[in-house]
Design an enzyme around this catalytic site. Structure first.
Site, PDB file in Angstrom:
ATOM      1  N   ASN A 249      -2.873 -28.302  -8.201  1.00 58.51           N
ATOM      2  CA  ASN A 249      -2.789 -29.273  -9.121  1.00 58.51           C
ATOM      3  C   ASN A 249      -2.207 -30.880  -8.627  1.00 58.51           C
ATOM      4  O   ASN A 249      -3.189 -31.787  -8.689  1.00 58.51           O
ATOM      5  CB  ASN A 249      -2.231 -28.694 -10.545  1.00 58.51           C
ATOM      6  CG  ASN A 249      -2.242 -29.964 -11.461  1.00 58.51           C
ATOM      7  OD1 ASN A 249      -1.575 -30.852 -11.276  1.00 58.51           O
ATOM      8  ND2 ASN A 249      -2.879 -29.998 -12.590  1.00 58.51           N
TER       9      ASN A 249
ATOM     10  N   LYS B 293      14.248 -22.968 -15.071  1.00 58.72           N
ATOM     11  CA  LYS B 293      13.176 -22.725 -14.392  1.00 58.72           C
ATOM     12  C   LYS B 293      12.950 -21.228 -14.506  1.00 58.72           C
ATOM     13  O   LYS B 293      13.750 -20.440 -14.870  1.00 58.72           O
ATOM     14  CB  LYS B 293      13.198 -23.058 -12.824  1.00 58.72           C
ATOM     15  CG  LYS B 293      12.214 -22.994 -12.096  1.00 58.72           C
ATOM     16  CD  LYS B 293      11.498 -24.571 -12.343  1.00 58.72           C
ATOM     17  CE  LYS B 293      10.259 -24.621 -11.401  1.00 58.72           C
ATOM     18  NZ  LYS B 293       9.996 -26.063 -11.412  1.00 58.72           N
TER      19      LYS B 293
ATOM     20  N   SER C  42       5.191 -33.767 -20.154  1.00 55.77           N
ATOM     21  CA  SER C  42       5.533 -32.456 -20.976  1.00 55.77           C
ATOM     22  C   SER C  42       6.447 -32.938 -22.028  1.00 55.77           C
ATOM     23  O   SER C  42       6.158 -32.413 -23.068  1.00 55.77           O
ATOM     24  CB  SER C  42       6.587 -31.506 -19.965  1.00 55.77           C
ATOM     25  OG  SER C  42       5.707 -30.597 -19.252  1.00 55.77           O
TER      26      SER C  42
ATOM     27  N   LYS D  25      16.168 -34.050 -12.609  1.00 59.11           N
ATOM     28  CA  LYS D  25      15.155 -34.874 -12.776  1.00 59.11           C
ATOM     29  C   LYS D  25      15.004 -35.187 -14.143  1.00 59.11           C
ATOM     30  O   LYS D  25      14.655 -36.490 -14.502  1.00 59.11           O
ATOM     31  CB  LYS D  25      13.940 -33.699 -12.342  1.00 59.11           C
ATOM     32  CG  LYS D  25      12.703 -34.467 -12.431  1.00 59.11           C
ATOM     33  CD  LYS D  25      11.301 -33.135 -12.117  1.00 59.11           C
ATOM     34  CE  LYS D  25      11.660 -32.200 -10.915  1.00 59.11           C
ATOM     35  NZ  LYS D  25      10.507 -31.393 -11.004  1.00 59.11           N
TER      36      LYS D  25
ATOM     37  N   THR E 293       1.526 -35.105 -12.988  1.00 53.14           N
ATOM     38  CA  THR E 293       2.614 -35.069 -11.780  1.00 53.14           C
ATOM     39  C   THR E 293       2.081 -36.112 -10.657  1.00 53.14           C
ATOM     40  O   THR E 293       2.955 -37.081 -10.277  1.00 53.14           O
ATOM     41  CB  THR E 293       2.731 -33.551 -11.170  1.00 53.14           C
ATOM     42  OG1 THR E 293       3.086 -32.644 -12.076  1.00 53.14           O
ATOM     43  CG2 THR E 293       3.618 -33.586 -10.065  1.00 53.14           C
TER      44      THR E 293
ATOM     45  N   LYS F 271      14.714 -27.140 -19.853  1.00 55.91           N
ATOM     46  CA  LYS F 271      13.365 -27.439 -19.669  1.00 55.91           C
ATOM     47  C   LYS F 271      12.936 -26.990 -18.282  1.00 55.91           C
ATOM     48  O   LYS F 271      13.467 -27.684 -17.437  1.00 55.91           O
ATOM     49  CB  LYS F 271      13.018 -28.979 -20.107  1.00 55.91           C
ATOM     50  CG  LYS F 271      11.476 -29.270 -19.838  1.00 55.91           C
ATOM     51  CD  LYS F 271      10.614 -29.276 -21.133  1.00 55.91           C
ATOM     52  CE  LYS F 271       9.258 -29.274 -21.031  1.00 55.91           C
ATOM     53  NZ  LYS F 271       8.400 -28.098 -20.497  1.00 55.91           N
TER      54      LYS F 271
END
Ligand code: GLU
Length: 430
Positions: free
Chosen positions: A220, A105, A362, A93, A189, A69
């Protein structure tokens, strides 16, 4: 340290945290390298007919706890070493917040601002085709990151569904509400980070109205965080974007900055056109222009790096005046700077905890995609708060138990959870 790369810096941080875990060499080896590093050049036809190629990456660090992810960034400096480090941070994380994912990533080495919307769409679809066999709702689930957004996620989902002739809302997260997104994902976030800051402030019995905040980055995460903190009574004293920023010791209204940013493309837009500023007007409003280096060193209580990695390094760490550094960006502090900040008594809330709200929502979006349910905004918010505060408590407990910084404690918690999954799978001896 001149030869350090983002990934070697990650390894240094990992080694420091691992000391307390007393791992065997067999166990250590499991964390040394990403499982897979996929690389391809993506060729697109520009609007003028010319063909151009952009290097692209998908790094899959660990799937011990669930599907890989992590987001995809579009940036001229995105390279293999950076994407590797960011993939590893994602694995820690997801483990710290306890959601059933691994870490990955993606990146494309491109300045998206140089592309037309049509070219951007072509490039985004090319990315999905290039890494198709490695992606999927149960394999590797991408998301937005620096310079990518819901529109790009929608093109990517569409391309994946076209290529696989499937209905796959759970292929990617951070989608627009009109095409399988989740309420609250766009602000997640910052929202997750905001819950943590509130908790820190409450526990220390501080008054938000007496706390000065500096935020580097107005994308963002940074812009949304500025709004949340401003509305909760904190004083935002400085804001910046990639072109520079403004400092106003008496406070800045982020709504106004946002308005000018939308109009002119710059945080400094109310006062400056390019490098030419209306000094008179700035003086009257008590505003000064600052660079992205200067903004980090301003007097404040909470410093929030919310842009790129590596901005707090050995050279400038000594000049940081904040009491709390809250890492809304990924990897903003180098390991050397981390040690200097620790010596100065600065509390660093590490990226793997501070910005985990994004991937947490997510996960909620992925769950909704798989079940066909639509959660309410209230449900997303309260579940996010629960996940973030649980993670924070676990990290704080570990930090107290072993006298560790919050980063070392978060890494300990994350690595231990990954190891537990690896042992359960039989990858290492229990
Ligand atoms: N790019 C975000 C991060 O670094 C979100 C990742 C995701 O939602 O998968 O955490």
């Amino acid at each position: 340290m001149a030869s350090s790369t983002p990934y070697t810096r990650f390894q240094t941080t990992l080694e420091k945290a691992l000391v307390h875990l007393k791992l065997s060499s067999e166990e250590r080896a499991l964390f040394a390298h990403p499982r897979y590093t996929h690389k391809k050049d993506l060729t697109i036809t520009r609007d003028n007919g010319a063909k151009v190629a952009f290097p692209a990456f998908r790094v899959q660090y660990s799937d011990a706890r669930g599907p890989y992810k992590g987001g995809i960034r579009y940036h001229p400096l995105a390279d293999e070493e950076e994407v590797k480090a960011l993939a590893a941070l994602m694995a820690i994380k997801t483990a710290v917040v306890g959601i059933p994912f691994g870490g990955a990533k993606g990146g494309i080495q491109v300045n998206p601002k140089d592309l037309s919307a049509k070219e951007l769409q072509e490039l985004s679809r090319a990315y999905v085709r290039a890494f198709l066999e490695h992606l999927g709702p149960d394999i590797d689930v991408p998301a937005p990151d620096v310079n990518t957004n819901p529109a790009i996620m929608a093109w990517m989902r569409d391309e994946f569904e076209k290529q696989t002739k499937s209905y796959s809302p759970a292929f990617i997260t951070g989608k627009p509400m009109s095409f399988g997104g989740s309420l609250g994902r766009d602000t997640a976030t910052a929202r997750g980070g905001f819950f943590l800051i509130q908790e820190l402030v409450d526990r220390a019995a501080l008054d938000p109205s007496e706390l000065k905040v500096v935020i580097q980055g107005f994308g963002n995460a940074g812009a949304t965080m500025a709004h949340f903190l401003h509305n909760a009574g904190f004083t935002i004293v400085a804001l910046s974007d990639s072109q520079g920023g403004i400092y106003a010791p008496e406070g800045i209204d982020p709504v106004r900055v946002e308005k000018y940013k939308r109009k002119t493309g710059a945080v400094t837009g109310e006062y400056c056109e390019g490098s030419v500023c209306d000094i008179q007007r700035m003086k009257m409003d008590g505003v000064q222009q600052v660079t992205n280096e200067q903004i980090l060193e301003l007097p404040c209580d909470i410093l929030i790096p919310a842009a790129l990695d590596n901005v707090i390094a050995e050279e400038n760490a000594g000049r940081i005046q904040a009491r709390i550094v809250f890492e809304l960006a990924n990897g903003p502090t180098t390991p050397e700077a981390d040690i200097l900040l620790e010596k100065k008594g600065v509390t660093v809330v590490p990226d793997v905890l501070a910005n985990a709200g994004g991937v947490t929502v997510s996960y909620f979006e992925w769950v909704q995609g798989r079940s066909g349910e639509q959660w309410t905004a209230e449900r997303v918010d309260s579940e996010l708060k629960r996940v973030m505060l649980d993670a924070y408590r676990a990290v704080r407990r570990e930090s107290h138990r072993q006298s560790l910084t919050l980063r070392d404690a978060a890494f300990s918690v994350g690595i231990r959870r990954m190891l537990d999954a690896m042992r359960a799978r039989g990858w290492v001896n229990a």
